[in-house]
Design an enzyme around this catalytic site. Structure first.
Site, PDB file in Angstrom:
ATOM      1  N   ARG A 330       0.814  -1.215   0.000  1.00 22.78           N
ATOM      2  CA  ARG A 330       0.000   0.000   0.000  1.00 22.78           C
ATOM      3  C   ARG A 330       0.842   1.258   0.000  1.00 22.78           C
ATOM      4  O   ARG A 330       0.417   2.296  -0.509  1.00 22.78           O
ATOM      5  CB  ARG A 330      -0.919  -0.008   1.218  1.00 22.78           C
ATOM      6  CG  ARG A 330      -2.033  -1.042   1.130  1.00 22.78           C
ATOM      7  CD  ARG A 330      -3.024  -0.884   2.263  1.00 22.78           C
ATOM      8  NE  ARG A 330      -4.069  -1.886   2.169  1.00 22.78           N
ATOM      9  CZ  ARG A 330      -4.572  -2.535   3.196  1.00 22.78           C
ATOM     10  NH1 ARG A 330      -4.123  -2.290   4.411  1.00 22.78           N
ATOM     11  NH2 ARG A 330      -5.528  -3.423   3.034  1.00 22.78           N
ATOM     12  N   VAL A 452      -6.367  -4.378  -6.175  1.00 20.53           N
ATOM     13  CA  VAL A 452      -5.530  -5.203  -5.307  1.00 20.53           C
ATOM     14  C   VAL A 452      -5.186  -4.514  -3.985  1.00 20.53           C
ATOM     15  O   VAL A 452      -5.375  -3.313  -3.829  1.00 20.53           O
ATOM     16  CB  VAL A 452      -4.229  -5.619  -6.031  1.00 20.53           C
ATOM     17  CG1 VAL A 452      -4.545  -6.408  -7.274  1.00 20.53           C
ATOM     18  CG2 VAL A 452      -3.389  -4.391  -6.394  1.00 20.53           C
ATOM     19  N   GLU A 453      -4.633  -5.311  -3.056  1.00 23.44           N
ATOM     20  CA  GLU A 453      -4.238  -4.839  -1.714  1.00 23.44           C
ATOM     21  C   GLU A 453      -5.417  -4.181  -0.987  1.00 23.44           C
ATOM     22  O   GLU A 453      -5.272  -3.172  -0.309  1.00 23.44           O
ATOM     23  CB  GLU A 453      -3.053  -3.862  -1.799  1.00 23.44           C
ATOM     24  CG  GLU A 453      -1.789  -4.461  -2.391  1.00 23.44           C
ATOM     25  CD  GLU A 453      -1.081  -5.388  -1.421  1.00 23.44           C
ATOM     26  OE1 GLU A 453      -1.645  -5.690  -0.364  1.00 23.44           O
ATOM     27  OE2 GLU A 453       0.032  -5.827  -1.738  1.00 23.44           O
ATOM     28  N   GLY A 454      -6.596  -4.744  -1.148  1.00 26.45           N
ATOM     29  CA  GLY A 454      -7.804  -4.169  -0.562  1.00 26.45           C
ATOM     30  C   GLY A 454      -8.486  -3.301  -1.598  1.00 26.45           C
ATOM     31  O   GLY A 454      -7.933  -2.303  -2.053  1.00 26.45           O
TER      32      GLY A 454
END
Length: 752
Positions: A330, A452-454
């Site tokens: 992030r 991606v990544e949440g």
């Protein structure tokens, strides 16, 4: 008058006499807090404790310490990192052909070999294990530069240097695991992937159904304590080519071989993909991007307990591991992809507006085009400022969960805005695929970063303020912990101390907020003078408004606030735009207050201020039926906040600075490498020639426009006639013909 005096005396007695205060204030407040404030689940508690806070706490406090902010050193690269960029990265960029990569759905063998040989998968691995041990700043910069040339390659490089086996081993692996795996990962002999996402577990990682049962099994001919695993994962980048699988699953111990607990929680293990029962290889097609992405499955696969990251001590610690290491994805990788795309757009679009002509003038002369180009440049400056600053926080050994969530969400969203504007300006050239189109592949890849990544919807609506309200507030998290973790009789005294400090904090911010509303924050402290002074004052104002509104929201809604996602998101937006604007101002100071950058700085800060105050207005408007909301809005903005989107004059200034200052244009697009061939090089060279020939090109166009007899002539014949009639010199005509050749090449598109 006597009544008021009596009230004041009564209040003093209540708050100054401990026994009275405990009975009338502290205990009722504790009771209310127990019912109103959110109860933290085990996973939420671990998420809160795994990360930390940074500048976000200052912004949430209502009184940011700008002197402290400016004392943080400017981001920089070491000589070793810069040398790598100038040589090995430059060579890699010359090897990349994104159009061919997407057609082949894979990187060329030569590129794979080069990436492994030169350490592109070993940025975060220490030198003692054979890695490069680069800073987060270098990691981010390199990925961003690759993304401006080939998004597929950038993602391929990003993953091993992000959340995955190397990152987890460095923080949680045993010495034996580190010594065994890290040299292989550094050399490229082992290629990793990390499998977390499953069919019903995306952003909600806690809902994974993949499981492992603690049991005795046979490994290498011996009876061994281990886990019998069953899993099915999807969307796993590098899975089809990985040689080592990082796997997240839930561990259970029904026979209580490790202790009295049966449900041990999320666990992470490293498994060679050649291990019996491991299946990888079925590929996805992520929007035609060429990086490897696919599935992995296993059923009843036995692994030794030592393959758990951290060995037996790591069983059940997977959630904490994942949360604490998310900053790499992030805070470094995804902002880097966004920055690479934004720099690409700024470099090429600013050139295209001068090379492409309509109605006899460059399209950059039209105000409609300028409005879009200014937004491209202004948001790119903001993206780059946030990318550098957030990576710097990680280099300072911070793990700010809220800050990295802000960077992930807003930079990916701003890069989408930048790309849309760039495509609007490029028009037909931007939508024809082929070697001449430098935007299309990055345009197609933007939703990947957003997903991606949440997923961004989750990040904005649940994470930024959902975590920020509790984690960044100076007292709320401690109050919740005190109530949850201590018996009621033991909690009274520490809670009372926190409560009194909390009330004082809220009271000071309320007075300050009203004062700013009355004066327009004109007397608010600023660390600088000059053209950016007013921005600091307005950020102080917005910070105090956020603080008091967050207090009221938590008081009014309590635990319901995290379920009121739209309200939570708006307060998160206020915090986010405070952070983004402060990054812009920090970069401007560290860059030496470059005059040519000031229009882009002003554009970015005014954009963030307008967005921040708009989000605050929308938050308050949702409480329109409450008298306190009406009063609050009037008190906060007694003279109006005056924060609007950048005006036309500033738009023109941004575009003029891009056109007139090579240094300013370079600073806002330096991550986009030109190279000595390809479509970007063609556009840049055409731009330089266009600028060099601008004056006599204008004279020539004016001459042609007035001559009917030149209509049937080719451009070369027109130039020759202009020389004969002494409109152009021989030298000017040669330069003009060369510029026209490159201009035509730059604006042309591929045909099939």
């Amino acid at each position: 008058m006597s009544f008021i005096v009596l009230v004041i005396i009564a209040m003093c007695v209540i708050f100054m006499v401990h026994s009275i205060r405990y009975k009338l204030v502290t205990l009722p407040t504790m009771k209310y807090f127990k019912s109103a404030l959110p109860t933290l689940s085990q996973t939420e508690q671990e998420a809160m404790e795994a990360g930390d806070t940074w500048w976000d706490t200052e912004l949430f406090s209502g009184k940011p310490n700008w002197q402290q902010w400016h004392q943080i050193d400017a981001p920089k690269l070491s000589d070793k990192e810069q040398a790598f960029i100038n040589t090995k990265l430059a060579h890699l960029l010359d090897m990349l052909d994104e159009e061919q990569i997407q057609a082949d759905k894979d990187l060329p063998e030569a590129v794979w070999a080069y990436l492994k040989r030169e350490g592109f998968f070993a940025f975060i691995i220490p030198e003692k294990f054979g890695g490069l041990e680069f800073s987060a700043q270098a990691n981010s910069t390199i990925v961003a530069m690759i993304a401006s040339k080939s998004l597929s390659t950038a993602v391929t490089v990003m993953v091993p240097n992000s959340l995955g086996p190397a990152e987890l081993l460095l923080h949680y692996g045993t010495q034996t695991q580190q010594a065994d795996w890290l040299p292989k990962l550094a050399s490229g002999d082992a290629l990793p992937c990390f499998a977390l996402t499953a069919l019903d577990a995306g952003s909600d990682a806690g809902s994974i159904q993949d499981f492992g049962i603690i049991c005795e099994g046979e490994y290498e001919g011996k009876s061994t304590l281990g886990l019998r695993l069953t899993w099915s994962k999807r969307y796993i980048t590098l899975a089809p080519v990985a040689t080592v699988l990082g796997l997240a699953f839930k561990a259970y111990d029904p026979n209580k071989l490790l202790g009295d607990t049966e449900d041990l929680g999320i666990t992470c293990a490293l498994i060679p993909t050649c291990h019996p029962g491991v299946k990888v290889g079925e590929r996805h097609n992520p929007l035609n991007q060429g990086f490897m992405n696919g599935t992995t499955q296993g059923e009843d696969v036995f692994i030794p307990l030592d393959w758990v990251i951290g060995s037996q001590a790591g069983v059940g610690k997977g959630w904490r591991m994942l949360v604490s290491c998310l900053s790499a994805g992030r805070g470094i990788s995804l902002p880097a992809l966004s920055a690479g795309t934004a720099h690409l757009c700024t470099r090429t679009t600013s050139a295209y507006t001068q090379v492409r002509s309509q109605f006899g003038v460059p399209i950059g002369a039209f105000e409609g085009v300028q409005a879009s180009l200014a937004r491209v440049a202004g948001l790119t400056y903001s993206i780059e400022a946030c990318r550098q600053t957030t990576a710097q926080a990680i280099d300072m050994k911070k793990s700010p969960a809220v800050i990295t969530a802000i960077a992930k969400y807003h930079l990916t969203e701003m890069s989408r805005v930048v790309m849309n504007d760039a495509l609007d300006i490029h028009a037909g050239k931007g939508i024809q695929k082929g070697q001449s189109n430098y935007l299309a592949n990055n345009y197609m890849g933007i939703p990947i970063s957003i997903t991606v990544e949440g997923a961004n919807i989750l990040t904005r609506n649940l994470m930024i303020f959902g975590q920020g309200a509790t984690r960044c507030h100076p007292y709320i998290f401690q109050e919740i912990q005190t109530i949850q973790n201590k018996p009621a009789d033991e909690a009274v005294k520490p809670f009372d101390k926190l409560l009194m400090a909390h009330l004082q904090h809220a009271g000071v911010n309320a007075i300050k907020c009203i004062g700013y509303g009355l004066t327009g924050a004109l007397f608010s402290a600023s660390p600088v003078s000059g053209p950016t002074k007013r921005y600091y004052q307005k950020l102080n104002w917005l910070s105090s408004c956020l603080s008091i509104n967050a207090e009221l929201a938590m008081l009014r809604l309590g635990g319901e606030l995290k379920r009121k996602e739209m309200l939570s998101a708006r307060l998160g937006d206020v915090l986010s735009h405070l952070y983004l604007a402060s990054c812009v101002l920090k970069k401007y100071e560290h860059d030496g207050r470059q005059q040519g950058d000031l229009p882009s700085v002003c554009y970015a800060v005014e954009y963030h201020l307008a967005q921040g105050f708009t989000a605050l207005d929308e938050f308050i408007d949702n409480f329109a039926n409450m008298p306190i909301a009406f009063v609050l809005k009037r008190l906060m903005y007694i003279v109006g906040h005056g924060c609007k989107q950048p005006n036309d004059k500033l738009v023109i200034q941004v575009c003029s600075a891009l056109r007139q200052s090579d240094a300013s244009r370079e600073r806002v697009s330096h991550l986009c490498r030109i190279g000595d061939q390809g479509a970007i090089h063609t556009m840049e060279h055409a731009y330089n020639l266009s600028r060099a020939t601008f004056n006599y090109r204008a004279l020539f166009n004016k001459w042609v426009k007035g001559r009917v007899d030149t209509v049937s002539l080719s451009f070369i014949e027109q130039v020759e006639l202009a020389v004969q009639e002494q409109i152009l010199t021989q030298e000017q005509s040669a330069s003009l013909l060369e510029a026209e050749k490159w201009r035509i090449a730059a604006i042309s598109v591929d045909v099939y």
